[in-house]
Design an enzyme around this catalytic site. Structure first.
Site, PDB file in Angstrom:
ATOM      1  N   CYS A  19      44.250 -23.196   8.345  1.00 61.97           N
ATOM      2  CA  CYS A  19      43.275 -22.605   8.248  1.00 61.97           C
ATOM      3  C   CYS A  19      41.666 -23.359   8.157  1.00 61.97           C
ATOM      4  CB  CYS A  19      43.035 -21.206   7.551  1.00 61.97           C
ATOM      5  SG  CYS A  19      44.103 -20.072   7.877  1.00 61.97           S
ATOM      6  N   LYS A  79      47.933 -29.714  10.228  1.00 62.13           N
ATOM      7  CA  LYS A  79      47.588 -30.715   9.714  1.00 62.13           C
ATOM      8  C   LYS A  79      47.319 -30.989   8.360  1.00 62.13           C
ATOM      9  CE  LYS A  79      46.756 -35.126  10.678  1.00 62.13           C
ATOM     10  NZ  LYS A  79      47.820 -35.835  11.062  1.00 62.13           N
TER      11      LYS A  79
HETATM   12  C1  AGP Z   1      53.740 -35.538   9.081  1.00 61.70           C
HETATM   13  O1  AGP Z   1      53.916 -35.692  10.346  1.00 61.70           O
HETATM   14  C2  AGP Z   1      53.449 -33.994   8.950  1.00 61.70           C
HETATM   15  N1  AGP Z   1      52.528 -33.410   9.648  1.00 61.70           N
HETATM   16  C3  AGP Z   1      53.551 -33.653   7.449  1.00 61.70           C
HETATM   17  O2  AGP Z   1      54.795 -33.956   7.021  1.00 61.70           O
HETATM   18  C4  AGP Z   1      52.446 -34.485   6.399  1.00 61.70           C
HETATM   19  O3  AGP Z   1      52.800 -35.724   6.332  1.00 61.70           O
HETATM   20  C5  AGP Z   1      52.501 -33.505   4.956  1.00 61.70           C
HETATM   21  O4  AGP Z   1      52.212 -32.144   5.309  1.00 61.70           O
HETATM   22  C6  AGP Z   1      51.604 -34.180   4.011  1.00 61.70           C
HETATM   23  O5  AGP Z   1      50.438 -34.138   4.333  1.00 61.70           O
HETATM   24  P1  AGP Z   1      49.253 -35.457   3.597  1.00 61.70           P
HETATM   25  O6  AGP Z   1      49.560 -36.544   3.882  1.00 61.70           O
HETATM   26  O7  AGP Z   1      47.995 -34.750   4.229  1.00 61.70           O
HETATM   27  O8  AGP Z   1      49.220 -34.906   2.131  1.00 61.70           O
END
Ligand code: AGP
Length: 599
Positions: free
Chosen positions: A2, A594
């Site tokens: 969000c 993301k």
């Molecule tokens: C990766 O392709 C994913 N979108 C996800 O696993 C991501 O790496 C995870 O949510 C951690 O995010 P961050 O590195 O911003 O902490």
């Protein structure tokens, strides 16, 4: 997850394009639904919202024509309440006098909604963003229309971590509150604004005001005031001038951000190495890593960042003899939260620097008195501010939901640190950018060819051994994230301990073998092929291994520690091409966000 943005200007105007641009810049945070609300000088609220991504919904509902001098937009990643019109944000209060939107989770949402219904408020959906609005409405109606006081009272009712922005048609200000979720304010010429993060503010102004938990922001066209939520007292804080780059979300001729970001890997790896060689922070970071005196260093992350931690642990252990424990954020709390102490060091790794599962672990480490080192891509993030020392990943903005270039740079950073801990020359790492460029060029066609076969399967495995185990996990994560196939990554020698039973005619298994591990990997390949499975191997050219495999993707032989980083590229490309072949947008896979700022 969000994103919220609110703006107030000194005159009524067409606000739609500003809100659409802000929404686009926030859309990596959620794309289940999007909405905009504007308030005219006469106090009329125009609210338009629906399920879908910003480009579709804004065109359909003609956001661009929306007028007003106050505006709010919200991008939703659903947690409380399914994606629907009712649950799309912003939300109105019962009588349509107030409009607001939130980011985060109100964990007593169900109880609050029941209370509102009992009290006769008009509850339209099940989303906790609506709960924030009603919580303010309820106190506003009781206290004779004081927004600031109503928000302070609502804060006491709402449990969880969130930030929200809200305005009342008759109160010529915009209000926002921060409790655990990101919020930053901007002060421009004839306008002020507030947002979940900087990229949506920077096109409007570079003068920013940081906001901390427990603070209420009151915005008028002339300025921004801060108040403490507990005592209602005014807080004085200086604004800051942000002089970093304004990231431009352009695909640069590529069909998707993911492919563009894969192609940026050689450049960003080179830039990171350059930065590390000249950084003052590296020395402090290394001192902290050396400090434990035999105690293991914890490497903490989630998802892709966790896979980088796994690889980092191999590098620290094998190259520098430094015991390192890779661990997921919540697992760190559960497994080590009672035993870590002031003598311990943990490196917290996060692209966004906002992942709640990681920040919760940071909090525990702080409470236990340990050292907090940060590795992050987003400067100004919560992780950056919470770290004793941090190192940036220097990747620029990563827009595509599947992490690619940030994984590569996390791995490069760990490899660099391991070299420094081992007092090895880091010069050999300077070959990495060139090697990454070469492997990207040489892998495209073979990756496409393999995809043609994998396309027909909804279930497969990625196997790696030792140094390539993290790459197998990462290859599997990329594939399942953007193709919706089930794909598991495991340590190759573990396959025979159970998962081998999945193999039948043509069943695909992808093997990744680092230089030196080929002869051992032949056994693992054969265990699959003799049972009718199809072996797809990513390895350096190796005659014996090649002759045992059905498909062979060559990643040229190089240093054993550099090689796993290179092998990431064909795995990323296989996932990308398979996603596109399935008609999926790899940049915005369903159900994902993301930045995950919830538990
Ligand atoms: C990766 O392709 C994913 N979108 C996800 O696993 C991501 O790496 C995870 O949510 C951690 O995010 P961050 O590195 O911003 O902490």
């Amino acid at each position: 997850m969000c994103g919220i943005f609110g703006i107030i200007t000194n005159e009524e105007q067409i606000l739609g394009p500003i809100l659409i641009d802000a929404a686009r810049r926030l859309s990596y945070r959620g794309y289940d639904s999007v909405g905009c609300a504007t308030v005219s000088t006469g106090g009329e609220i125009d609210l338009r919202k629906d399920v879908g991504c910003v480009n579709d919904v804004s065109a359909r509902l003609r956001f661009a024509e929306m007028r007003g001098y106050r505006g709010i937009t919200q991008l939703r990643w659903a947690t409380f309440g399914a994606p629907s019109y009712e649950n799309a944000q912003p939300h109105l209060d019962s009588d349509g006098d107030m409009v607001g939107a939130h980011n985060g989770n109100v964990v007593n949402n169900v109880q609050m909604r029941e209370l509102f219904i009992r009290e006769g408020l008009t509850v339209r959906g099940t989303n906790d963003g609506e709960t924030c609005v009603h919580a303010v409405e309820r106190h506003f109606d009781r206290n004779g229309g004081q927004m600031l006081e109503a928000i302070r009272a609502a804060y006491n009712d709402l449990e969880g971590d969130y930030a929200f922005v809200i305005t009342h048609r008759d109160d010529h200000r915009l209000y926002a509150i921060k409790k655990g979720s990101g919020l930053v304010a901007g002060l421009g010429d004839g306008l002020t604004c507030v947002s979940s993060d900087l990229p949506s503010i920077l096109p409007l102004t570079r003068r920013i005001l940081r906001v901390y938990d427990g603070e209420i922001v009151v915005l008028s066209p002339e300025g921004v005031e801060l108040y403490g939520v507990h005592d209602g007292a005014r807080i004085d804080r200086r604004t800051e001038w942000y002089d970093g780059p304004i990231e431009v979300a352009e695909k640069g001729g590529y069909p998707h951000f993911m492919l563009k970001e894969i192609h940026e890997q050689p450049t960003v790896a080179g830039e990171l190495l350059h930065l590390l060689n000249g950084s003052r922070h590296v020395g402090r970071f290394l001192d902290a890593l050396r400090a434990p005196g035999g105690r293991p260093v914890y490497l903490v992350g989630c998802g892709t960042s966790y896979h980088a931690c796994l690889l980092g642990a191999y590098y620290f252990n094998q190259l520098a003899g430094v015991a390192a424990v890779p661990v997921l954020g919540p697992q760190f709390i559960e497994q080590y939260g009672q035993s870590v102490g002031p003598a311990d060091t943990a490196v917290f790794v996060s692209q966004s620097g906002e992942t709640k599962d990681v920040l919760n672990a940071v909090k525990v480490m702080r409470q236990r008195g340990g050292r907090v080192l940060g590795v992050l891509n987003v400067l100004g993030s919560t992780l950056m501010n919470a770290s004793d020392v941090y190192l940036p990943l220097a990747c620029g903005y990563e827009i595509s939901v599947p992490a690619t270039k940030t994984f590569v740079n996390q791995a490069v950073l760990f490899l660099y640190l391991a070299h420094r801990l081992a007092e090895r020359d880091t010069a050999e790492l300077d070959n990495l950018p060139g090697l990454l460029a070469l492997v990207t060029e040489l892998s495209e066609e073979p990756a496409r060819a393999v995809t043609a076969y994998l396309q027909g399967w909804d279930d497969l495995y990625y196997l790696g051994y030792g140094l390539t185990h993290p790459i197998a996990l990462e290859g599997a994560l990329k594939l399942k994230e953007i193709t919706y196939a089930h794909c598991e990554g495991i340590f190759s020698s573990e396959f025979k301990h159970g998962p081998l039973s999945a193999v039948h005619d043509g069943y695909p298994v992808v093997f990744i073998a680092a230089p030196g591990d080929e002869m051992m990997m032949i056994n693992h390949v054969n265990e699959v092929t003799v049972r009718g499975g199809r072996s797809i191997v990513i390895a350096a050219q190796h005659e014996a291994l090649h002759s045992n495999a059905h498909d062979y993707l060559v990643v040229d032989e190089t240093d054993r520690y550099l090689w796993p980083i290179l092998a990431t590229v064909p795995a990323q490309l296989v996932a990308y091409f398979m996603s596109v072949a399935r008609g999926i947008d790899p940049d915005f896979p369903r159900n994902l966000s993301k930045t995950l700022t919830v538990d």
